[in-house]
Write a protein that holds these residues in place. Structure first.
Motif, PDB file in Angstrom:
ATOM      1  N   ALA A 103       0.866  -1.146   0.064  1.00  0.00           N
ATOM      2  CA  ALA A 103      -0.122   0.012  -0.196  1.00  0.00           C
ATOM      3  C   ALA A 103       0.768   1.279  -0.049  1.00  0.00           C
ATOM      4  O   ALA A 103       0.651   2.179  -0.651  1.00  0.00           O
ATOM      5  CB  ALA A 103      -1.003   0.130   1.212  1.00  0.00           C
ATOM      6  N   ASP A 107       1.320   4.284  -2.647  1.00  0.00           N
ATOM      7  CA  ASP A 107       0.864   5.435  -2.191  1.00  0.00           C
ATOM      8  C   ASP A 107      -0.753   5.313  -1.914  1.00  0.00           C
ATOM      9  O   ASP A 107      -1.334   6.291  -2.492  1.00  0.00           O
ATOM     10  CB  ASP A 107       1.280   6.701  -2.901  1.00  0.00           C
ATOM     11  CG  ASP A 107       1.009   8.004  -2.318  1.00  0.00           C
ATOM     12  OD1 ASP A 107       0.812   8.093  -0.917  1.00  0.00           O
ATOM     13  OD2 ASP A 107       0.676   8.942  -2.900  1.00  0.00           O
ATOM     14  N   VAL A 108      -1.353   4.303  -1.531  1.00  0.00           N
ATOM     15  CA  VAL A 108      -2.691   4.226  -0.949  1.00  0.00           C
ATOM     16  C   VAL A 108      -3.047   3.808   0.155  1.00  0.00           C
ATOM     17  O   VAL A 108      -2.169   3.287   0.844  1.00  0.00           O
ATOM     18  CB  VAL A 108      -3.694   3.314  -1.926  1.00  0.00           C
ATOM     19  CG1 VAL A 108      -3.447   3.679  -3.470  1.00  0.00           C
ATOM     20  CG2 VAL A 108      -3.056   1.825  -2.058  1.00  0.00           C
ATOM     21  N   GLN A 110      -4.446   1.251   3.158  1.00  0.00           N
ATOM     22  CA  GLN A 110      -4.743   0.044   3.077  1.00  0.00           C
ATOM     23  C   GLN A 110      -5.998  -0.162   3.777  1.00  0.00           C
ATOM     24  O   GLN A 110      -6.202   0.622   4.860  1.00  0.00           O
ATOM     25  CB  GLN A 110      -3.667  -1.014   3.877  1.00  0.00           C
ATOM     26  CG  GLN A 110      -3.961  -2.176   3.977  1.00  0.00           C
ATOM     27  CD  GLN A 110      -3.140  -3.224   4.705  1.00  0.00           C
ATOM     28  OE1 GLN A 110      -1.906  -3.267   4.230  1.00  0.00           O
ATOM     29  NE2 GLN A 110      -3.360  -3.790   5.706  1.00  0.00           N
ATOM     30  N   ASP A 121     -16.451  -0.459  -3.984  1.00  0.00           N
ATOM     31  CA  ASP A 121     -15.545   0.188  -3.137  1.00  0.00           C
ATOM     32  C   ASP A 121     -15.930   0.735  -1.937  1.00  0.00           C
ATOM     33  O   ASP A 121     -15.438   1.533  -1.212  1.00  0.00           O
ATOM     34  CB  ASP A 121     -15.300   1.658  -4.156  1.00  0.00           C
ATOM     35  CG  ASP A 121     -16.721   2.403  -4.132  1.00  0.00           C
ATOM     36  OD1 ASP A 121     -17.675   2.213  -3.781  1.00  0.00           O
ATOM     37  OD2 ASP A 121     -16.639   3.391  -4.888  1.00  0.00           O
ATOM     38  N   ALA A 138     -13.614   3.731  -0.466  1.00  0.00           N
ATOM     39  CA  ALA A 138     -12.117   3.813  -1.165  1.00  0.00           C
ATOM     40  C   ALA A 138     -12.394   4.925  -2.231  1.00  0.00           C
ATOM     41  O   ALA A 138     -13.435   5.085  -2.627  1.00  0.00           O
ATOM     42  CB  ALA A 138     -11.430   2.671  -1.724  1.00  0.00           C
ATOM     43  N   ALA A 142      -8.510   5.113  -7.529  1.00  0.00           N
ATOM     44  CA  ALA A 142      -7.298   4.621  -6.764  1.00  0.00           C
ATOM     45  C   ALA A 142      -7.130   3.166  -6.583  1.00  0.00           C
ATOM     46  O   ALA A 142      -8.520   2.434  -6.370  1.00  0.00           O
ATOM     47  CB  ALA A 142      -7.055   5.180  -5.471  1.00  0.00           C
ATOM     48  N   LYS A 143      -6.036   2.493  -6.761  1.00  0.00           N
ATOM     49  CA  LYS A 143      -6.063   1.049  -6.527  1.00  0.00           C
ATOM     50  C   LYS A 143      -6.346   0.788  -5.160  1.00  0.00           C
ATOM     51  O   LYS A 143      -6.121   1.589  -4.269  1.00  0.00           O
ATOM     52  CB  LYS A 143      -4.485   0.638  -6.641  1.00  0.00           C
ATOM     53  CG  LYS A 143      -4.071   0.301  -8.053  1.00  0.00           C
ATOM     54  CD  LYS A 143      -2.787  -0.346  -8.105  1.00  0.00           C
ATOM     55  CE  LYS A 143      -2.037  -0.098  -9.529  1.00  0.00           C
ATOM     56  NZ  LYS A 143      -2.686  -0.751 -10.614  1.00  0.00           N
ATOM     57  N   LYS A 144      -7.020  -0.553  -4.817  1.00  0.00           N
ATOM     58  CA  LYS A 144      -7.153  -0.560  -3.435  1.00  0.00           C
ATOM     59  C   LYS A 144      -6.238  -1.940  -2.902  1.00  0.00           C
ATOM     60  O   LYS A 144      -5.877  -2.853  -3.626  1.00  0.00           O
ATOM     61  CB  LYS A 144      -8.739  -1.476  -3.391  1.00  0.00           C
ATOM     62  CG  LYS A 144      -9.862  -0.300  -3.870  1.00  0.00           C
ATOM     63  CD  LYS A 144     -11.212  -0.967  -4.026  1.00  0.00           C
ATOM     64  CE  LYS A 144     -12.124  -0.201  -4.604  1.00  0.00           C
ATOM     65  NZ  LYS A 144     -11.789   0.394  -5.775  1.00  0.00           N
TER      66      LYS A 144
ATOM     67  N   ARG B 214      -7.697   9.560   2.872  1.00  0.00           N
ATOM     68  CA  ARG B 214      -7.870   8.947   1.603  1.00  0.00           C
ATOM     69  C   ARG B 214      -9.275   8.181   1.678  1.00  0.00           C
ATOM     70  O   ARG B 214      -9.886   7.987   0.807  1.00  0.00           O
ATOM     71  CB  ARG B 214      -6.801   7.825   1.357  1.00  0.00           C
ATOM     72  CG  ARG B 214      -5.498   8.728   1.315  1.00  0.00           C
ATOM     73  CD  ARG B 214      -5.172   9.360   0.115  1.00  0.00           C
ATOM     74  NE  ARG B 214      -3.961   9.782   0.030  1.00  0.00           N
ATOM     75  CZ  ARG B 214      -2.810   9.341  -0.546  1.00  0.00           C
ATOM     76  NH1 ARG B 214      -3.072   8.036  -1.204  1.00  0.00           N
ATOM     77  NH2 ARG B 214      -1.563   9.702  -0.355  1.00  0.00           N
TER      78      ARG B 214
END
Lengths: 314, 249
Positions: A103, A107-108, A110, A121, A138, A142-144, B214
């Protein structure tokens, strides 16, 4: 939504947690590929290919993945993650070890230990030792990166026929090396996957007394667990611990013996289908969650229970 | 060597929390707050390394509200040398905390960072691992034993199957599990002395970190309650009920 699920295994066998996390991955609504990273893990990849719903299995077979160290696992997963919208793994000590690195590299945020997929999401996860449930969304696009509490999902069936594709190893960052494992050996089922769990607490008074529980466990083909108090006192090893920071279990039957029922322990077992408590203190909080409570001296009741089960042919 | 110990102010582990009626979160008004128990183990481990002559300076860092000063004072009273408080206006996700601590690590140059394996409020279990990744360092999570030897750390980890030992190149991040040590209580003279130890106050902007969450929290709810069941009088009755009523054996 393309999903990559990282398999839980020990190079020899695929763990049940993978099939359960697969159900969560499939709920996201896209094709799911399974990554098996290990050494000599071809058999594991073949087993993963049989899980219903898997599109393909990616096998990374290399010495650097033999012990699934966080640094090498994360490097490999990040390299593969480009093609996927989400990366999932069971919330085992292994997944918890490498997933936050993935993660951070992507840069996402978790999303840890989800217990339900409420939308592509949107997810629910326990906080405060399971005393509250938090639903999070989420950000779009963005990637999860998600770890899955496997006890909250049903295992996928083993009726699939996916193909296995091999990939080369990623560059080893060379930050850490494996020294040794000291794993508990037991003929009993694994704690996290057992249908019946018999757990002991401080009331057991010594490690030797756990033999009383083992005899009951053997009659019921159960795993043996423990509360933190019993592990801290040195009665049994750390891998027996059920609770907020130990293992989370949800068997058909959980028998708590000599366990008072601190919230941290309840966090690890309160989703069991049926809970039995045996404790001499009738005020013990464990009785508030138990379906069947027996107020009794465990040193009398547990041998009696074993005798009764034996008499009834278990 | 310098050791950095990130600590979090959380609801005390003995408190039975309540979900707010409007489902926006957990009610924190007038609730006892303490240092996250796993972080306390981290502070203790750092102090023991200093007592052994391995660590030279211990810096306690907290990212949190202004009141987290108290949490840092607790660490200083236990034996940490100085503190850094990074004040934030709201709850901050582990990724942002890891970015702030990574920036502090770059400025301070510690050889070891000891974090708790998880905070007992959000139960995320992420910050230490994210920090190691951001710094490009090795990690030894869920540690029950740490031995420093030259430029390496041997860390014994509590894993699902038992124990695993890994050798890490320093600098590295270690995250603590319950059995690493038993934290000491601060003595009264040390509590008094801690009042004179310095605490730097910073903001995320000082480190160029954006702390905007986020994830969007849609709601916080109470889990379904388990109903208490019945008391049985004998082992025979218990077995009969498990067999014929519950059907689980």
């Amino acid at each position: 939504m393309a999903v990559l699920l990282v398999a839980e295994h020990d190079n020899k066998s695929l763990k049940d947690a993978t099939g359960k996390a697969l159900s969560a991955a499939l709920a996201l609504g896209g094709p799911v590929d399974v990554l098996v990273a290990g050494q000599g893990a071809r058999g594991v990849a073949d087993a993963a290919a049989k899980l219903k719903g898997v599109s393909k299995v990616i096998l990374a077979d290399d010495a650097q993945y033999a012990n699934q160290l966080a640094e090498t696992m994360a490097t490999l997963i990040v390299e593969l993650a480009g093609k996927y919208d989400a990366v999932l793994s069971p919330a085992s000590t292994s997944g918890k070890n490498f997933m936050p690195r993935v993660a951070a590299a992507l840069d996402v945020a978790q999303i840890s230990e989800i217990v339900s997929v409420d939308g592509p999401d949107t997810f629910t996860r326990p906080i405060y030792a399971g005393n509250a449930l938090q639903q999070v969304q989420a950000p779009a696009g963005a990637k999860k990166v998600i770890t899955v509490r496997s006890t909250a999902f049903k295992a996928a069936e083993a009726t699939g026929t996916a193909s296995v594709e091999t990939v080369g190893a990623a560059k080893n960052p060379g930050l850490s090396e494996f020294v040794k494992d000291e794993l508990s050996k037991s003929e009993r089922p694994e704690l996290a996957a057992a249908r019946v769990v018999v757990s002991g607490g401080r009331g057991m008074q010594s490690g030797d007394n756990f033999h009383l529980l083992e005899k009951v466990a053997d009659r019921l083909k159960a795993a043996v667990g423990a509360s933190r108090a019993a592990v801290d006192a040195g009665f049994v090893p750390n891998d027996y611990q059920v609770g907020q920071t130990g293992k989370v279990v949800a068997p058909e039957l959980y028998i708590a013996v000599g366990i008072s029922g601190a919230i941290q322990h309840l966090a690890g077992m309160k989703d069991s289908k049926v809970i039995v408590a045996i404790n001499k203190d009738e005020e013990a909080p464990i009785f508030q969650v138990a379906d069947y409570g027996l107020v009794a001296d465990l040193f009398k009741a547990v041998p009696e229970l074993e005798e009764e089960l034996k008499k009834q042919g278990y | 060597m310098k050791v950095l110990v990130p600590i979090k102010r959380v609801v005390d582990y003995n408190v039975k929390i309540r979900v707010k009626a409007d489902n926006t979160g957990v009610d924190l008004a007038n609730v006892k707050m303490s240092m996250n128990p796993f972080d306390e183990i981290g502070v203790e481990e750092a102090i023991r390394l200093k007592e052994k002559g391995v660590a030279t300076e211990i810096i306690a860092v907290s990212v949190g509200p202004k009141e987290a000063t108290e949490t840092i004072r607790t660490a200083l009273a236990m034996g940490a040398d100085r503190g850094i408080l990074v004040t934030v206006p709201h709850e901050v996700e582990p990724l942002a905390v890891a970015k702030i601590i990574a920036a502090i690590a770059k400025a301070e140059g510690p050889q070891l960072i000891i974090t708790g394996k998880q905070a007992i409020d959000d139960d995320c279990n992420q910050t230490g691992q994210m920090l190691a990744q951001l710094l490009g360092w090795a990690q030894g999570t869920f540690a029950s034993k740490v031995a420093i030897d030259g430029g390496k750390a041997d860390v014994t980890r509590e894993v699902d199957g038992g124990l695993q030992t890994v050798k890490l190149s320093l600098p590295a991040v270690v995250s603590t599990d319950l059995r690493l040590n038993e934290p000491r209580y601060a003595s009264l003279p040390n509590i008094m002395k801690a009042k004179k130890k310095p605490i730097d106050e910073k903001t995320p902007a000082d480190y160029g970190v954006d702390v905007t969450p986020r994830l969007k929290v849609l709601k916080v709810s109470e889990p379904p309650k388990r109903k208490g069941g019945v008391k049985v009088k004998t082992v025979q009755e218990l077995v009969e009920k498990l067999k014929n009523e519950a059907g689980v054996i």
